[in-house]
Scaffold this active site. Structure first.
Site, PDB file in Angstrom:
ATOM      1  N   GLY A  37      20.587  53.990  45.195  1.00  0.00           N
ATOM      2  CA  GLY A  37      20.295  55.140  46.311  1.00  0.00           C
ATOM      3  C   GLY A  37      18.840  55.870  45.749  1.00  0.00           C
TER       4      GLY A  37
ATOM      5  NE  ARG B  40      30.215  41.881  60.747  1.00  0.00           N
ATOM      6  CZ  ARG B  40      29.525  41.903  59.475  1.00  0.00           C
ATOM      7  NH1 ARG B  40      29.178  43.283  59.395  1.00  0.00           N
ATOM      8  NH2 ARG B  40      29.501  40.772  59.011  1.00  0.00           N
TER       9      ARG B  40
ATOM     10  CG  HIS C 199      13.793  44.991  56.148  1.00  0.00           C
ATOM     11  ND1 HIS C 199      14.905  44.455  55.759  1.00  0.00           N
ATOM     12  CD2 HIS C 199      12.945  44.026  56.034  1.00  0.00           C
ATOM     13  CE1 HIS C 199      14.392  43.058  55.347  1.00  0.00           C
ATOM     14  NE2 HIS C 199      13.570  42.791  55.698  1.00  0.00           N
TER      15      HIS C 199
HETATM   16  C1  GAR Z   1      15.704  49.164  49.338  1.00  0.00           C
HETATM   17  O1  GAR Z   1      14.699  48.205  48.821  1.00  0.00           O
HETATM   18  C2  GAR Z   1      15.834  48.744  50.709  1.00  0.00           C
HETATM   19  O2  GAR Z   1      14.589  48.468  51.266  1.00  0.00           O
HETATM   20  C3  GAR Z   1      16.920  47.726  50.694  1.00  0.00           C
HETATM   21  O3  GAR Z   1      17.726  47.994  49.906  1.00  0.00           O
HETATM   22  C4  GAR Z   1      16.920  48.758  48.768  1.00  0.00           C
HETATM   23  C5  GAR Z   1      17.913  49.838  48.431  1.00  0.00           C
HETATM   24  O4  GAR Z   1      17.413  50.609  47.319  1.00  0.00           O
HETATM   25  N1  GAR Z   1      17.261  47.520  52.177  1.00  0.00           N
HETATM   26  C6  GAR Z   1      17.667  46.376  52.727  1.00  0.00           C
HETATM   27  O5  GAR Z   1      17.201  45.273  52.055  1.00  0.00           O
HETATM   28  C7  GAR Z   1      18.122  46.389  54.042  1.00  0.00           C
HETATM   29  N2  GAR Z   1      18.190  45.226  54.670  1.00  0.00           N
HETATM   30  P1  GAR Z   1      17.889  51.930  46.939  1.00  0.00           P
HETATM   31  O6  GAR Z   1      19.653  51.836  46.897  1.00  0.00           O
HETATM   32  O7  GAR Z   1      17.392  52.156  45.526  1.00  0.00           O
HETATM   33  O8  GAR Z   1      17.238  52.856  47.810  1.00  0.00           O
END
Ligand code: GAR
Length: 207
Positions: A12, A65, A109
């Protein structure tokens, strides 16, 4: 004030950047709820630390889903949110959910789309050998990371990068462009035309 929901699955840090932007006054929105599909998501702790309501909807509790997403919709609609923000939410969303919130879901992303969609965008970039990668904010449509792009930011890929070092460099940019994208949305400055996003100029309120 516009209400949003933030959906997380993991640490997060992007949620934190949004919370910080709200608390600093940069973002004039209310995070009405933080929802996770994993009860041990640290994102939930971050929300609680800032007095934001949390909800857990575990995908494992549902047979399909669609059942999972119907429950998500029921919970989120209970908070009357105008926008659903995917901040590291690691579940593929079907047309059921995407159509319910048509043009009202924004995702971040960790790659320059349309390159390296899906999971592990950082690793895909390293494996491919690109010299630059980055991150993208976009509206969610029925495809995987195919929706209209709002903002992109670029970082170099260094020869000794690991997935982690590249990921951290990309995250720093994520924490900048995600609040920026939400600000554009909250100010009504985003126009979606087909698959393109048009950013409208800020209207000056000065005489
Ligand atoms: C981030 O790097 C986001 O871009 C990626 O997950 C991470 C979450 O980090 N999302 C994806 O890969 C979606 N396909 P966080 O929990 O520290 O925000």
């Amino acid at each position: 004030m516009k209400k949003i929901a933030v959906l997380v699955s993991g640490g997060g840090s992007n949620l934190q950047s949004i919370i910080d932007s709200v608390e600093s006054g940069y973002l004039n929105i209310q995070i009405a709820v933080v929802l996770s599909n994993k009860e041990d998501s640290y994102g939930l702790t971050r929300a609680k630390n800032h007095g934001i309501p949390t909800q857990v909807v575990s995908h494992g509790d549902f047979n399909s889903r669609e059942e999972f997403e119907n429950r998500l919709i029921q919970v989120l609609d209970g908070y009357d949110v105008e926008l659903v923000v995917l901040a590291g939410f690691m579940r593929v969303l079907t047309p059921l959910f995407v159509n319910h919130y048509h043009h009202r879901i924004i995702n971040i992303h960790p790659a320059i789309l349309p390159a390296f969609p899906g999971t592990h965008g950082q690793k895909q970039a390293l494996d491919y050998g690109v010299r630059f990668s980055g991150c993208t904010t976009h509206f969610v449509d029925e495809g995987t990371d195919t929706g209209p792009i709002i903002i992109q930011a670029i970082v170099p890929v260094l020869s000794d990068d690991t997935e982690e070092s590249l990921g951290l460099r990309i995250l720093r940019e994520e924490h900048r462009i995600f609040p920026e994208s939400l600000k554009l949305w909250s100010e009504g400055r985003i126009l979606i035309e087909g698959r393109k996003v048009k950013i409208l100029q800020k209207i000056s309120t000065e005489a």
